[in-house]
Scaffold this motif. Structure first.
Motif, mmCIF file in Angstrom:
data_model
loop_
_atom_site.group_PDB
_atom_site.id
_atom_site.type_symbol
_atom_site.label_atom_id
_atom_site.label_comp_id
_atom_site.label_asym_id
_atom_site.label_seq_id
_atom_site.Cartn_x
_atom_site.Cartn_y
_atom_site.Cartn_z
ATOM 1 N N LEU A 25 -13.302 29.762 -34.110
ATOM 2 C CA LEU A 25 -13.666 30.397 -35.323
ATOM 3 C C LEU A 25 -12.037 30.631 -35.984
ATOM 4 N N ALA A 26 -11.006 30.995 -35.263
ATOM 5 C CA ALA A 26 -9.897 31.006 -35.993
ATOM 6 C C ALA A 26 -9.212 29.790 -36.374
ATOM 7 N N GLN A 27 -9.600 28.746 -35.919
ATOM 8 C CA GLN A 27 -9.239 27.477 -36.224
ATOM 9 C C GLN A 27 -10.022 26.939 -37.386
ATOM 10 N N HIS A 28 -11.172 27.120 -37.555
ATOM 11 C CA HIS A 28 -12.187 26.804 -38.691
ATOM 12 C C HIS A 28 -11.545 27.603 -39.709
ATOM 13 N N PHE A 29 -11.295 28.871 -39.525
ATOM 14 C CA PHE A 29 -10.968 29.797 -40.824
ATOM 15 C C PHE A 29 -9.371 29.646 -41.173
ATOM 16 N N LYS A 30 -8.692 28.898 -40.366
ATOM 17 C CA LYS A 30 -7.321 28.953 -40.588
ATOM 18 C C LYS A 30 -6.512 30.379 -40.375
ATOM 19 N N THR A 31 -6.909 30.875 -39.592
ATOM 20 C CA THR A 31 -6.209 32.336 -39.404
ATOM 21 C C THR A 31 -5.949 32.721 -37.933
ATOM 22 N N GLU A 32 -5.804 34.133 -37.628
ATOM 23 C CA GLU A 32 -5.223 34.498 -36.468
ATOM 24 C C GLU A 32 -6.117 35.510 -35.834
ATOM 25 N N ILE A 33 -5.685 35.793 -34.678
ATOM 26 C CA ILE A 33 -6.472 36.514 -33.784
ATOM 27 C C ILE A 33 -5.874 37.858 -33.134
ATOM 28 N N ILE A 34 -6.451 38.944 -33.383
ATOM 29 C CA ILE A 34 -6.180 40.243 -32.498
ATOM 30 C C ILE A 34 -6.938 40.541 -31.338
ATOM 31 N N SER A 35 -6.323 40.589 -30.210
ATOM 32 C CA SER A 35 -6.919 40.970 -29.167
ATOM 33 C C SER A 35 -7.273 42.368 -28.945
ATOM 34 N N ALA A 36 -8.342 42.734 -28.483
ATOM 35 C CA ALA A 36 -8.660 44.178 -28.274
ATOM 36 C C ALA A 36 -9.398 44.297 -26.803
ATOM 37 N N ASP A 37 -8.594 43.542 -25.871
ATOM 38 C CA ASP A 37 -8.734 43.804 -24.588
ATOM 39 C C ASP A 37 -7.815 44.642 -24.108
ATOM 40 N N SER A 38 -8.300 45.899 -23.472
ATOM 41 C CA SER A 38 -7.330 46.961 -23.130
ATOM 42 C C SER A 38 -6.328 46.535 -22.124
ATOM 43 N N ARG A 39 -6.631 45.365 -21.297
ATOM 44 C CA ARG A 39 -5.816 45.145 -20.124
ATOM 45 C C ARG A 39 -4.744 44.085 -20.366
ATOM 46 N N GLN A 40 -5.240 43.019 -21.404
ATOM 47 C CA GLN A 40 -4.369 41.900 -21.922
ATOM 48 C C GLN A 40 -3.022 42.301 -22.501
ATOM 49 N N PHE A 41 -3.274 43.536 -22.867
ATOM 50 C CA PHE A 41 -1.669 44.233 -23.507
ATOM 51 C C PHE A 41 -0.600 44.064 -22.701
ATOM 52 N N TYR A 42 -0.678 44.138 -21.239
ATOM 53 C CA TYR A 42 0.341 44.326 -20.360
ATOM 54 C C TYR A 42 0.819 43.094 -19.930
ATOM 55 N N LYS A 43 2.223 42.735 -19.965
ATOM 56 C CA LYS A 43 2.739 41.670 -19.490
ATOM 57 C C LYS A 43 2.608 41.201 -18.063
ATOM 58 N N GLU A 44 2.384 42.432 -17.166
ATOM 59 C CA GLU A 44 2.353 42.006 -15.938
ATOM 60 C C GLU A 44 1.140 41.792 -15.389
#
Length: 305
Positions: A25-44
């Motif tokens: 969808l982001a490619q179709h609308f030529k836009t960007e993504i915000i992640s709302a996954d509470s664990r993917q914030f963490y680098k480790e």
């Protein structure tokens, strides 16, 4: 008058294909993504959180992936404030932005707003996290049930982070979490279109089991071992990490731990489906229905404008 901006929220259970859909969808609308996954914030935490891979991150710009360290406490309220600022910036360049994630509380925080919940001191939070790791979820759930039966009946009480947070609020204020859950939905300065992805339960469970096997092959045990010093952090009291900590403690064999990850992941997926079916005005599709979703989004945006 300029068209109103639209946030497209892609939600649904783990392993259903949210990342792939968000990227398409982001490619179709030529836009960007915000992640709302509470664990993917963490680098480790990468393998156990099924983060987008390097090719996917290159394909579309993502925000709130690897944005924090495991020692940083990061709440849904923190995410709400920072994500709203990021959206304000992104909407200057795009008419549409994609939100994706299976963490219902974080999706709700951005789309509806949350009560400004009080925080206890660091020592209270650390003690409760340590007690969760020591005594287990069931014991802590019983404690929560005794002090806040209303929240216990309505919240995701199989999520250790939610249980610890509710106990923390009670210890900080003397009031149960349900006392604060009274705020009306915040009206956002953009439209929100929520797309839910789901599929046949048997197939979903097969995908979950396969994903766990792939995570183990990719080195999940090594990732968890490296995180042992931080095991009481809320983000690590979750599926894929808690079970392998039990293996490292000698409480389970490796085979038993992997089976538990699969079982708990399936249970989590079921809770996610229940949450999002109750949540707002979600429009449900099969992950294979990309063209139908694109058509639906365009039609909905045209009607709103």
């Amino acid at each position: 008058m300029a068209n109103k901006k639209t946030l497209i929220a892609i939600v649904g259970p783990t392993a259903v294909g949210k990342t792939a859909m968000a990227i398409s969808l982001a490619q179709h609308f030529k836009t960007e993504i915000i992640s709302a996954d509470s664990r993917q914030f963490y680098k480790e935490m990468s393998i156990g959180t099924a983060k987008p891979n390097s090719d996917e991150l290159i394909a579309v710009k993502h925000h709130f992936i690897d944005s924090h360290g495991i020692t940083q406490d990061y709440s849904a309220g923190d995410f709400e404030r920072e994500a709203l600022l990021k959206l304000e910036e992104l909407f200057q360049r795009h008419d549409v932005v994609i939100l994706v994630g299976g963490s219902g509380l974080f999706v709700r925080a951005l789309c509806e707003g949350l009560d400004d919940l009080p925080k206890a001191g660091d020592e209270v939070r650390e003690r409760l996290n340590t007690e969760m790791a020591k005594f287990g979820l069931e014991v802590m759930k019983e404690r929560l049930k005794s002090i806040d039966p209303v929240y216990f009946q309505n919240a995701d009480i199989d999520n250790p982070q939610r249980v610890v947070r509710a106990l923390e609020v009670f210890e900080a204020t003397g009031n149960p979490m349900s006392f604060y859950h009274k705020k009306d939905v915040e009206k956002r300065p953009f439209d929100i279109l929520t797309i839910g992805l789901n599929m046949d339960r048997t197939l979903l469970y097969e995908r979950i089991n396969l994903r766990v096997d792939m995570m183990m092959d990719a080195g999940l045990l090594d990732e968890v071992t490296a995180l042992l010093p931080f095991r009481t952090k809320p983000a690590l009291l979750t599926v894929g990490y808690a079970e392998l900590f039990d293996y490292l403690d000698g409480k389970l064999s490796l085979e038993e731990a992997v089976d538990k990850i699969k079982q708990n992941s399936r249970r989590y997926a079921k809770r996610q489906i229940t949450w999002f079916k109750k949540y707002g005005n979600t429009h449900w599709f099969h992950p294979s229905e990309l063209s139908e979703i694109i058509k639906f989004v365009h039609t909905s945006i045209e009607k709103a404008s």
